[in-house]
Design a protein around this motif. Structure first.
Motif, PDB file in Angstrom:
ATOM      1  N   CYS A 231      33.749 -73.733 -34.933  1.00 45.96           N
ATOM      2  CA  CYS A 231      33.787 -72.788 -33.800  1.00 45.96           C
ATOM      3  C   CYS A 231      35.081 -72.860 -32.999  1.00 45.96           C
ATOM      4  O   CYS A 231      35.403 -71.913 -32.285  1.00 45.96           O
ATOM      5  N   THR A 232      35.776 -73.988 -33.080  1.00 39.98           N
ATOM      6  CA  THR A 232      36.988 -74.121 -32.269  1.00 39.98           C
ATOM      7  C   THR A 232      38.242 -74.169 -33.144  1.00 39.98           C
ATOM      8  O   THR A 232      39.052 -73.248 -33.096  1.00 39.98           O
ATOM      9  N   VAL A 233      38.395 -75.209 -33.975  1.00 39.67           N
ATOM     10  CA  VAL A 233      39.633 -75.336 -34.754  1.00 39.67           C
ATOM     11  C   VAL A 233      39.815 -74.143 -35.690  1.00 39.67           C
ATOM     12  O   VAL A 233      40.787 -73.386 -35.585  1.00 39.67           O
ATOM     13  N   PHE A 234      38.876 -73.962 -36.603  1.00 37.15           N
ATOM     14  CA  PHE A 234      38.997 -72.852 -37.559  1.00 37.15           C
ATOM     15  C   PHE A 234      38.982 -71.503 -36.850  1.00 37.15           C
ATOM     16  O   PHE A 234      39.842 -70.640 -37.097  1.00 37.15           O
ATOM     17  N   ALA A 235      38.020 -71.320 -35.946  1.00 36.23           N
ATOM     18  CA  ALA A 235      37.821 -70.005 -35.329  1.00 36.23           C
ATOM     19  C   ALA A 235      39.008 -69.578 -34.472  1.00 36.23           C
ATOM     20  O   ALA A 235      39.460 -68.429 -34.557  1.00 36.23           O
ATOM     21  N   PHE A 236      39.538 -70.476 -33.645  1.00 32.84           N
ATOM     22  CA  PHE A 236      40.653 -70.094 -32.777  1.00 32.84           C
ATOM     23  C   PHE A 236      41.923 -69.847 -33.580  1.00 32.84           C
ATOM     24  O   PHE A 236      42.701 -68.936 -33.254  1.00 32.84           O
ATOM     25  N   VAL A 237      42.147 -70.651 -34.609  1.00 36.16           N
ATOM     26  CA  VAL A 237      43.333 -70.436 -35.450  1.00 36.16           C
ATOM     27  C   VAL A 237      43.260 -69.061 -36.109  1.00 36.16           C
ATOM     28  O   VAL A 237      44.220 -68.278 -36.069  1.00 36.16           O
ATOM     29  N   VAL A 238      42.117 -68.748 -36.702  1.00 39.70           N
ATOM     30  CA  VAL A 238      41.959 -67.473 -37.415  1.00 39.70           C
ATOM     31  C   VAL A 238      41.937 -66.296 -36.447  1.00 39.70           C
ATOM     32  O   VAL A 238      42.595 -65.276 -36.670  1.00 39.70           O
ATOM     33  N   TRP A 239      41.174 -66.432 -35.335  1.00 41.83           N
ATOM     34  CA  TRP A 239      41.060 -65.317 -34.393  1.00 41.83           C
ATOM     35  C   TRP A 239      42.421 -64.967 -33.780  1.00 41.83           C
ATOM     36  O   TRP A 239      42.820 -63.796 -33.766  1.00 41.83           O
ATOM     37  N   ASN A 240      43.129 -65.969 -33.282  1.00 39.00           N
ATOM     38  CA  ASN A 240      44.399 -65.684 -32.605  1.00 39.00           C
ATOM     39  C   ASN A 240      45.462 -65.167 -33.571  1.00 39.00           C
ATOM     40  O   ASN A 240      46.248 -64.283 -33.219  1.00 39.00           O
ATOM     41  N   ALA A 241      45.477 -65.699 -34.792  1.00 42.18           N
ATOM     42  CA  ALA A 241      46.421 -65.197 -35.791  1.00 42.18           C
ATOM     43  C   ALA A 241      46.104 -63.747 -36.146  1.00 42.18           C
ATOM     44  O   ALA A 241      47.001 -62.902 -36.256  1.00 42.18           O
ATOM     45  N   SER A 242      44.812 -63.439 -36.309  1.00 43.41           N
ATOM     46  CA  SER A 242      44.391 -62.081 -36.654  1.00 43.41           C
ATOM     47  C   SER A 242      44.615 -61.130 -35.483  1.00 43.41           C
ATOM     48  O   SER A 242      45.072 -59.991 -35.669  1.00 43.41           O
ATOM     49  N   MET A 243      44.289 -61.584 -34.273  1.00 49.57           N
ATOM     50  CA  MET A 243      44.485 -60.755 -33.088  1.00 49.57           C
ATOM     51  C   MET A 243      45.953 -60.394 -32.904  1.00 49.57           C
ATOM     52  O   MET A 243      46.292 -59.254 -32.558  1.00 49.57           O
ATOM     53  N   PHE A 244      46.832 -61.360 -33.168  1.00 45.83           N
ATOM     54  CA  PHE A 244      48.264 -61.101 -33.023  1.00 45.83           C
ATOM     55  C   PHE A 244      48.723 -60.026 -34.004  1.00 45.83           C
ATOM     56  O   PHE A 244      49.546 -59.179 -33.669  1.00 45.83           O
ATOM     57  N   LYS A 245      48.194 -60.061 -35.232  1.00 49.80           N
ATOM     58  CA  LYS A 245      48.600 -59.098 -36.255  1.00 49.80           C
ATOM     59  C   LYS A 245      47.974 -57.719 -36.034  1.00 49.80           C
ATOM     60  O   LYS A 245      48.621 -56.689 -36.251  1.00 49.80           O
ATOM     61  N   ILE A 246      46.707 -57.700 -35.609  1.00 48.91           N
ATOM     62  CA  ILE A 246      45.981 -56.435 -35.471  1.00 48.91           C
ATOM     63  C   ILE A 246      46.264 -55.774 -34.130  1.00 48.91           C
ATOM     64  O   ILE A 246      46.304 -54.546 -34.012  1.00 48.91           O
ATOM     65  N   GLY A 247      46.475 -56.586 -33.101  1.00 49.13           N
ATOM     66  CA  GLY A 247      46.616 -56.079 -31.735  1.00 49.13           C
ATOM     67  C   GLY A 247      45.396 -56.474 -30.913  1.00 49.13           C
ATOM     68  O   GLY A 247      44.266 -56.407 -31.396  1.00 49.13           O
ATOM     69  N   ALA A 248      45.627 -56.898 -29.674  1.00 48.46           N
ATOM     70  CA  ALA A 248      44.537 -57.428 -28.846  1.00 48.46           C
ATOM     71  C   ALA A 248      43.473 -56.387 -28.549  1.00 48.46           C
ATOM     72  O   ALA A 248      42.271 -56.669 -28.572  1.00 48.46           O
ATOM     73  N   ALA A 249      43.884 -55.154 -28.237  1.00 49.40           N
ATOM     74  CA  ALA A 249      42.912 -54.114 -27.882  1.00 49.40           C
ATOM     75  C   ALA A 249      41.971 -53.834 -29.046  1.00 49.40           C
ATOM     76  O   ALA A 249      40.745 -53.786 -28.891  1.00 49.40           O
ATOM     77  N   ARG A 250      42.538 -53.676 -30.229  1.00 49.08           N
ATOM     78  CA  ARG A 250      41.747 -53.362 -31.421  1.00 49.08           C
ATOM     79  C   ARG A 250      40.885 -54.566 -31.838  1.00 49.08           C
ATOM     80  O   ARG A 250      39.704 -54.439 -32.143  1.00 49.08           O
ATOM     81  N   ALA A 251      41.484 -55.746 -31.821  1.00 47.43           N
ATOM     82  CA  ALA A 251      40.779 -56.941 -32.289  1.00 47.43           C
ATOM     83  C   ALA A 251      39.564 -57.258 -31.438  1.00 47.43           C
ATOM     84  O   ALA A 251      38.532 -57.698 -31.959  1.00 47.43           O
ATOM     85  N   ASN A 252      39.662 -57.054 -30.130  1.00 45.35           N
ATOM     86  CA  ASN A 252      38.580 -57.467 -29.249  1.00 45.35           C
ATOM     87  C   ASN A 252      37.300 -56.666 -29.437  1.00 45.35           C
ATOM     88  O   ASN A 252      36.221 -57.140 -29.065  1.00 45.35           O
ATOM     89  N   PHE A 253      37.387 -55.479 -30.004  1.00 42.24           N
ATOM     90  CA  PHE A 253      36.154 -54.736 -30.299  1.00 42.24           C
ATOM     91  C   PHE A 253      35.313 -55.460 -31.354  1.00 42.24           C
ATOM     92  O   PHE A 253      34.102 -55.243 -31.437  1.00 42.24           O
ATOM     93  N   PHE A 254      35.945 -56.325 -32.150  1.00 42.97           N
ATOM     94  CA  PHE A 254      35.200 -57.067 -33.164  1.00 42.97           C
ATOM     95  C   PHE A 254      34.361 -58.191 -32.550  1.00 42.97           C
ATOM     96  O   PHE A 254      33.555 -58.801 -33.240  1.00 42.97           O
ATOM     97  N   ARG A 255      34.532 -58.435 -31.241  1.00 40.53           N
ATOM     98  CA  ARG A 255      33.640 -59.356 -30.538  1.00 40.53           C
ATOM     99  C   ARG A 255      32.201 -58.846 -30.543  1.00 40.53           C
ATOM    100  O   ARG A 255      31.264 -59.606 -30.322  1.00 40.53           O
TER     101      ARG A 255
END
Length: 303
Positions: A231-255
């Motif tokens: 939930c922390t190591v894997f998830a934050f690494v993947v989420w932040n890397a993906s959010m940076f590539k996709i864009g914060a506005a678009r990525a956050n809808f996947f929450r």
């Protein structure tokens, strides 16, 4: 962005949201043993060495300029310490359904509205339509459960706190984006989680002695390991890397996948039912997210 790689980042966002949603089921029993803030610290604190070890192996160094360190100290204080404690108290002072809806649903909207203050991301018509469908879907998922929405004045404090979390959380995500542009998502994550853990530690002072550590069972340790590594190591690494590539506005809808995964976790772990409204909501949400993710032209980002 390469079209094939784009799908990897979207799958990363979905996978992390499922992990976070499933954690409601994994952690619920552990919360009966641990104070909520102590359990939050046990999630983030032990993860810090893993972040810096991965950073050292991958990038060869762990340092940052003092200006960035101070920025990430503030981000960690607000985005980890503040948000995690606020989430706990929002659940305490309102219903779980209210807290989930007011925390989750507005978050991507605020991320989209505030994005121009931090990065150059275009709010497209497709994002608006897909986002609206996803909002309707997640509302059905949350409100279609047994609790439903409770507008009693008794819950006003918790409701306002949960709504505030969505605003601060969106700003927290966006504040990381320019720093990720200059350094890396992994480096930024490692530092703000370290500071968030340090600032959280004093709030756990009275909780350690309340735990009968000798009586902890395999399930408790499993919950802690799942929270730290997955939930922390894997998830934050993947989420932040993906959010940076996709864009914060678009990525956050996947929450919005988080509450859907939490409903499934409730079914698996606690035999909780799933209603027809929740199934309809899941379909709406899935349609909205697919519509967002299939946009051909991605938003331009700049530091």
């Amino acid at each position: 962005m390469d079209k094939d790689k784009k799908w990897i980042y979207y799958l990363g966002l979905i996978a992390v949201s499922i992990i976070w949603g499933a954690n409601f089921g994994v952690s619920r029993s552990a919360m009966e043993t641990f104070d909520p803030i102590l359990f939050s610290f046990l999630r983030f604190g032990p993860a810090v060495p893993f972040f810096f070890l991965i950073l050292l192996i991958k990038e060869g160094s762990v340092g940052l300029p003092w200006k960035a360190v101070l920025q990430l100290a503030l981000i960690g204080l607000i985005g980890v310490t503040g948000l995690e404690i606020a989430v706990m108290y929002s659940i305490k002072y309102t219903t779980l359904a209210n807290a989930s809806l007011l925390n989750v649903a507005p978050w991507p909207i605020f991320a989209a509205l505030f994005a121009p203050l931090f990065v150059k991301e275009k709010f497209t018509r497709r994002l608006g339509v897909g986002g609206a469908a996803a909002i309707v879907g997640v509302s059905f998922i949350i409100l279609g459960g047994a609790e439903g929405l409770n507008l009693s004045s008794d819950h006003m404090t918790g409701n306002l706190l949960a709504f505030g979390i969505s605003i601060v959380g969106a700003l927290f995500n966006l504040a990381c984006m320019p720093l990720m542009k200059r350094y890396s998502s992994l480096r930024v994550s490692a530092w703000f989680i370290m500071f968030g853990s340090l600032f959280m530690l004093p709030f756990t002072a009275g909780s350690w002695g309340k735990v009968d550590w000798s009586e902890l069972q395999t399930g408790h340790y499993t919950a802690i390991v799942y929270n730290v590594l997955i939930c922390t190591v894997f998830a934050f690494v993947v989420w932040n890397a993906s959010m940076f590539k996709i864009g914060a506005a678009r990525a956050n809808f996947f929450r919005y996948v988080v509450p859907a995964a939490a409903v499934v976790a409730g079914l698996i772990f606690f035999d909780e039912g799933i209603t027809a409204w929740q199934i309809i909501g899941a379909l709406f949400m899935a349609a909205g997210l697919v519509w967002i993710s299939t946009e051909k032209k991605q938003p331009v980002q700049a530091g």
